[in-house]
Design a protein around this motif. Structure first.
Motif, PDB file in Angstrom:
ATOM      1  N   ILE A  54       0.843  -1.200   0.000  1.00  0.00           N
ATOM      2  CA  ILE A  54       0.000   0.000   0.000  1.00  0.00           C
ATOM      3  C   ILE A  54       0.874   1.244   0.000  1.00  0.00           C
ATOM      4  CG2 ILE A  54      -1.628   1.360   1.372  1.00  0.00           C
ATOM      5  CD1 ILE A  54      -2.865  -1.303   2.286  1.00  0.00           C
ATOM      6  N   GLY A  55       1.908   1.228   0.852  1.00  0.00           N
ATOM      7  CA  GLY A  55       2.821   2.371   0.902  1.00  0.00           C
ATOM      8  C   GLY A  55       3.519   2.604  -0.420  1.00  0.00           C
ATOM      9  N   THR A  56       3.952   1.536  -1.067  1.00  0.00           N
ATOM     10  CA  THR A  56       4.602   1.654  -2.376  1.00  0.00           C
ATOM     11  C   THR A  56       3.639   2.226  -3.405  1.00  0.00           C
ATOM     12  OG1 THR A  56       6.006  -0.245  -1.871  1.00  0.00           O
ATOM     13  CG2 THR A  56       5.832   0.386  -4.169  1.00  0.00           C
ATOM     14  N   LEU A  57       2.392   1.780  -3.381  1.00  0.00           N
ATOM     15  CA  LEU A  57       1.389   2.281  -4.319  1.00  0.00           C
ATOM     16  C   LEU A  57       1.114   3.759  -4.077  1.00  0.00           C
ATOM     17  CD1 LEU A  57      -0.679   1.561  -6.576  1.00  0.00           C
ATOM     18  CD2 LEU A  57      -2.317   1.145  -4.742  1.00  0.00           C
ATOM     19  N   LEU A  58       0.997   4.163  -2.802  1.00  0.00           N
ATOM     20  CA  LEU A  58       0.698   5.561  -2.490  1.00  0.00           C
ATOM     21  C   LEU A  58       1.858   6.484  -2.829  1.00  0.00           C
ATOM     22  CD1 LEU A  58      -1.210   5.184   0.897  1.00  0.00           C
ATOM     23  CD2 LEU A  58      -2.159   5.670  -1.366  1.00  0.00           C
ATOM     24  N   LYS A  59       3.075   5.978  -2.768  1.00  0.00           N
ATOM     25  CA  LYS A  59       4.247   6.790  -3.095  1.00  0.00           C
ATOM     26  C   LYS A  59       4.472   6.881  -4.599  1.00  0.00           C
ATOM     27  CE  LYS A  59       6.675   5.742   1.185  1.00  0.00           C
ATOM     28  NZ  LYS A  59       7.803   5.026   1.783  1.00  0.00           N
ATOM     29  N   GLY A  60       3.658   6.196  -5.370  1.00  0.00           N
ATOM     30  CA  GLY A  60       3.793   6.242  -6.816  1.00  0.00           C
ATOM     31  C   GLY A  60       4.783   5.231  -7.342  1.00  0.00           C
ATOM     32  N   ASP A  64       1.309  -2.678  -8.648  1.00  0.00           N
ATOM     33  CA  ASP A  64       0.083  -2.855  -9.420  1.00  0.00           C
ATOM     34  C   ASP A  64      -1.104  -2.809  -8.456  1.00  0.00           C
ATOM     35  OD1 ASP A  64      -1.702  -3.456 -11.433  1.00  0.00           O
ATOM     36  OD2 ASP A  64      -1.321  -5.620 -11.350  1.00  0.00           O
ATOM     37  N   VAL A  65      -2.153  -2.097  -8.836  1.00  0.00           N
ATOM     38  CA  VAL A  65      -3.325  -1.944  -7.974  1.00  0.00           C
ATOM     39  C   VAL A  65      -3.948  -3.301  -7.670  1.00  0.00           C
ATOM     40  CG1 VAL A  65      -5.629  -0.938  -7.778  1.00  0.00           C
ATOM     41  CG2 VAL A  65      -3.788   0.398  -8.772  1.00  0.00           C
ATOM     42  N   SER A  66      -4.029  -4.166  -8.654  1.00  0.00           N
ATOM     43  CA  SER A  66      -4.669  -5.467  -8.426  1.00  0.00           C
ATOM     44  C   SER A  66      -3.847  -6.325  -7.462  1.00  0.00           C
ATOM     45  CB  SER A  66      -4.866  -6.205  -9.750  1.00  0.00           C
ATOM     46  OG  SER A  66      -3.629  -6.449 -10.375  1.00  0.00           O
ATOM     47  N   SER A  67      -2.516  -6.289  -7.563  1.00  0.00           N
ATOM     48  CA  SER A  67      -1.698  -7.076  -6.635  1.00  0.00           C
ATOM     49  C   SER A  67      -1.779  -6.514  -5.219  1.00  0.00           C
ATOM     50  CB  SER A  67      -0.243  -7.145  -7.104  1.00  0.00           C
ATOM     51  OG  SER A  67       0.339  -5.861  -7.097  1.00  0.00           O
ATOM     52  N   VAL A  68      -1.916  -5.189  -5.112  1.00  0.00           N
ATOM     53  CA  VAL A  68      -2.080  -4.573  -3.787  1.00  0.00           C
ATOM     54  C   VAL A  68      -3.411  -4.993  -3.175  1.00  0.00           C
ATOM     55  CG1 VAL A  68      -2.325  -2.382  -2.552  1.00  0.00           C
ATOM     56  CG2 VAL A  68      -0.569  -2.627  -4.306  1.00  0.00           C
TER      57      VAL A  68
END
Length: 101
Positions: A54-60, A64-68
């Motif tokens: 989640i942190g990696t996704l939020l930091k850009g 991948d959204v689906s893997s998160v």
């Protein structure tokens, strides 16, 4: 008319059964509490992995959204399972408390 059990033949004596060694726990130091601690650490590890994604996704990052979402759902299912096991343990303890000796 024959008995329905007549086809089984003779069973033999109990002494003819093979002798099995007594059951030993895999690790005598670990026991039930060790198994629970291991399960809790696995749930924490799964949850921590989901939080990292989640942190990696939020930091850009390149997450991948689906893997998160899959990681978050795995963490949720693991937590729900842990809570159900906890509820069963508490219920068993309460049943034991109600017993009269």
């Amino acid at each position: 008319m024959s008995s329905p059990l007549s086809g089984l033949g003779t069973i033999g004596s109990i002494g003819a059964l093979p002798k099995l060694p007594p059951l030993q726990p895999a690790n005598t130091e670990e026991g039930f509490s060790g198994v629970l601690q291991n399960a809790l650490s696995q749930v924490n590890q799964i949850s921590g992995g989901a939080e990292e994604q989640i942190g990696t996704l939020l930091k850009g990052g390149n997450a991948d959204v689906s893997s998160v979402m899959i990681a978050v759902e795995k963490a949720d299912v693991a937590f729900q399972l842990m809570m159900q096991v906890r509820n069963k343990i508490v219920a068993a303890y309460q049943d034991i408390e109600k017993m009269q000796f």
